[in-house]
Design an enzyme around this catalytic site. Structure first.
Site, PDB file in Angstrom:
ATOM      1  CE1 TYR A   1       0.225   1.738   4.030  1.00 37.22           C
ATOM      2  CE2 TYR A   1       0.363  -0.483   4.542  1.00 37.22           C
ATOM      3  CZ  TYR A   1       0.529   0.761   4.836  1.00 37.22           C
ATOM      4  OH  TYR A   1       1.072   0.982   6.233  1.00 37.22           O
TER       5      TYR A   1
ATOM      6  CG  ASP B   1      -2.406  -2.673   5.372  1.00 40.48           C
ATOM      7  OD1 ASP B   1      -3.535  -1.915   5.438  1.00 40.48           O
ATOM      8  OD2 ASP B   1      -1.953  -2.978   6.366  1.00 40.48           O
TER       9      ASP B   1
ATOM     10  CG  HIS C   1      -6.466  -4.015   9.843  1.00 43.00           C
ATOM     11  ND1 HIS C   1      -6.590  -2.550   8.985  1.00 43.00           N
ATOM     12  CD2 HIS C   1      -5.267  -3.907   9.705  1.00 43.00           C
ATOM     13  CE1 HIS C   1      -5.569  -2.084   8.578  1.00 43.00           C
ATOM     14  NE2 HIS C   1      -4.526  -2.749   9.048  1.00 43.00           N
TER      15      HIS C   1
ATOM     16  CG  ASP D   1      -4.400   2.487   9.804  1.00 48.08           C
ATOM     17  OD1 ASP D   1      -5.176   2.449  10.648  1.00 48.08           O
ATOM     18  OD2 ASP D   1      -3.303   2.755   9.891  1.00 48.08           O
TER      19      ASP D   1
ATOM     20  NE  ARG E   1       0.983   6.543   7.684  1.00 52.78           N
ATOM     21  CZ  ARG E   1       2.238   6.358   8.114  1.00 52.78           C
ATOM     22  NH1 ARG E   1       3.161   7.675   8.219  1.00 52.78           N
ATOM     23  NH2 ARG E   1       2.699   5.348   8.475  1.00 52.78           N
TER      24      ARG E   1
ATOM     25  N   GLY F   1      -5.959  10.313   9.039  1.00 48.89           N
ATOM     26  CA  GLY F   1      -5.881  10.954   7.895  1.00 48.89           C
ATOM     27  C   GLY F   1      -6.350   9.917   6.846  1.00 48.89           C
ATOM     28  CD1 TRP F   2      -4.194   5.305   7.132  1.00 46.82           C
ATOM     29  CD2 TRP F   2      -3.774   5.821   4.868  1.00 46.82           C
ATOM     30  NE1 TRP F   2      -2.678   5.080   6.859  1.00 46.82           N
ATOM     31  CE2 TRP F   2      -2.632   5.314   5.636  1.00 46.82           C
ATOM     32  CE3 TRP F   2      -4.281   6.203   3.765  1.00 46.82           C
ATOM     33  CZ2 TRP F   2      -1.630   5.133   4.783  1.00 46.82           C
ATOM     34  CZ3 TRP F   2      -2.893   5.861   3.056  1.00 46.82           C
ATOM     35  CH2 TRP F   2      -1.878   5.364   3.131  1.00 46.82           C
TER      36      TRP F   2
ATOM     37  CB  THR G   1       2.612   3.064  12.963  1.00 39.03           C
ATOM     38  OG1 THR G   1       3.653   3.952  12.758  1.00 39.03           O
ATOM     39  CG2 THR G   1       2.195   3.152  14.515  1.00 39.03           C
TER      40      THR G   1
END
Length: 362
Positions: free
Chosen positions: A35, A82, A126, A139, A209, A212-213, A328
């Site tokens: 990704y 991912d 996930h 994410d 982040r 943010g995603w 992370t």
């Protein structure tokens, strides 16, 4: 015209970054199917759409063709979200070349979603591994849902794609968003993983982040679904609350956002470049599209100037983008602030390009 400069003589940071990255890596050495590379190359495609520099598209195709055979087979099991993000490149290449191999490869991701494990409300785990079972990570919405709505448009599968992507964003948001408008990094439906609050199942922190995603995925999906989609109002409500939280916690000194968003007053916290790019993009696009109040364009402009302060040309004439958190997992405050602050990590390069193509010239 100088390489990496526009016709006014100013540096075109998008083309300068891409030219620098292509000088550092060939399509073979840039890395495996992942990704972060997928994010970067998506940003490179946005720049290609503006510049029509054929080298940029050729590079993307050469990278993808390492993994997709002539018959469309692709050696990925897609056992985690991912691994699906770079699927956006398959849809792009089908659109640009018309070659059926990219449709066949993209279809493997689409079909995988039919059997992919979900929470009781239908949110995609996930990953399928035991260590990620029952978990929603902020994410993850970016890893699958922008691909999904783009797949739906390219291959006439919009009814499913719009409904699924909107549902995923709502299910994730309904669990991860808290009273301050921000999202926690993750949620465990089983409430058994070490980081999960035993009462709520939530992770302890707002890692920038991850949020943010989510912010970018939310804007991408709102751009794609029809105006009368039944979940549109729900998604706009999430975005409105998120934007208010982002404005509240924007660092007044730099315009950027902190690695742990709401704890900028702590001396060991630091402003992180990839999430600052992501938030800047999402707020700018949200204001432009009328999803958010017009004043968020000003919030985004402060973020943009803050990120531009983190890019410079090195002695070799190539770009360097600093203070990017490496990949992370979910953790506590100490874990996040101790993450390596990398230069030219692909998480940051890709987010920068997406942001810069939205805001340059504004």
């Amino acid at each position: 015209m100088l390489l990496g400069h526009d016709d006014t003589g100013a540096i075109d940071w998008s083309t300068a970054m891409i030219d620098s990255t292509m000088a550092r890596y060939t399509p073979t050495t840039i890395g495996g199917w992942s990704y972060p590379v997928g994010l970067y190359l998506y940003g490179q495609y946005l720049t290609y759409q503006r510049t029509h520099d054929a080298r940029y598209l050729t590079y993307i195709k050469s990278y993808v063709d390492r993994f997709v055979a002539a018959d469309g087979s692709i050696g990925q099991s897609f056992s985690n979200l991912d691994s699906m993000q770079a699927g956006r490149l398959l849809t792009i290449l089908h659109h640009e070349t018309g070659q059926d191999r990219y449709r066949i490869a993209a279809r493997k991701i689409r079909d995988r979603l039919n059997t992919y494990p979900r929470t009781s409300e239908g949110g995609f785990w996930h990953a399928t591994s035991d260590s990620r079972a029952h978990q929603l990570w902020a994410d993850g919405v970016y890893m699958v849902n922008p691909f999904l709505v783009e797949y739906g448009k390219e291959f006439a599968d919009t009814t499913y794609a719009h409904d699924e992507a909107a549902k995923q964003l709502y299910v994730y948001g309904s669990h991860l968003q808290v009273g301050n408008g921000l999202l926690r990094h993750a949620w465990d439906e089983s409430k058994t993983v070490s980081w999960a609050d035993p009462q709520t199942g939530l992770a302890p922190e707002h890692w920038c982040r991850a949020v943010g995603w989510y912010s970018m995925a939310l804007v991408n999906v709102l751009d794609a679904i029809p105006a009368d989609h039944p979940r549109r109002t729900q998604l706009l409500a999430i975005l409105t609350k998120l934007a208010a939280g982002l404005e509240r916690y924007q660092d007044p000194a730099t315009g950027r956002w902190f690695q742990v968003i709401d704890k900028g007053g702590r001396s060991d916290n630091w402003t992180e470049t990839s999430c600052s790019s992501m938030f800047t993009y999402a707020l700018s696009r949200g204001a432009e599209q009328g999803y958010l109040d017009a004043h968020y364009a000003d919030v985004a402009q402060r973020g943009y100037q803050g990120v531009l302060a983190k890019i410079a040309l090195g002695g070799d004439g190539r770009t360097n983008l600093t203070d990017i958190s490496i990949g992370t997992n979910v953790g506590d405050y100490a874990y996040y602030v101790a993450r390596t602050r990398a230069t030219d990590d692909f998480h940051g390069l890709g987010a920068f390009l997406i942001m810069n193509e939205q805001l340059r010239g504004r």
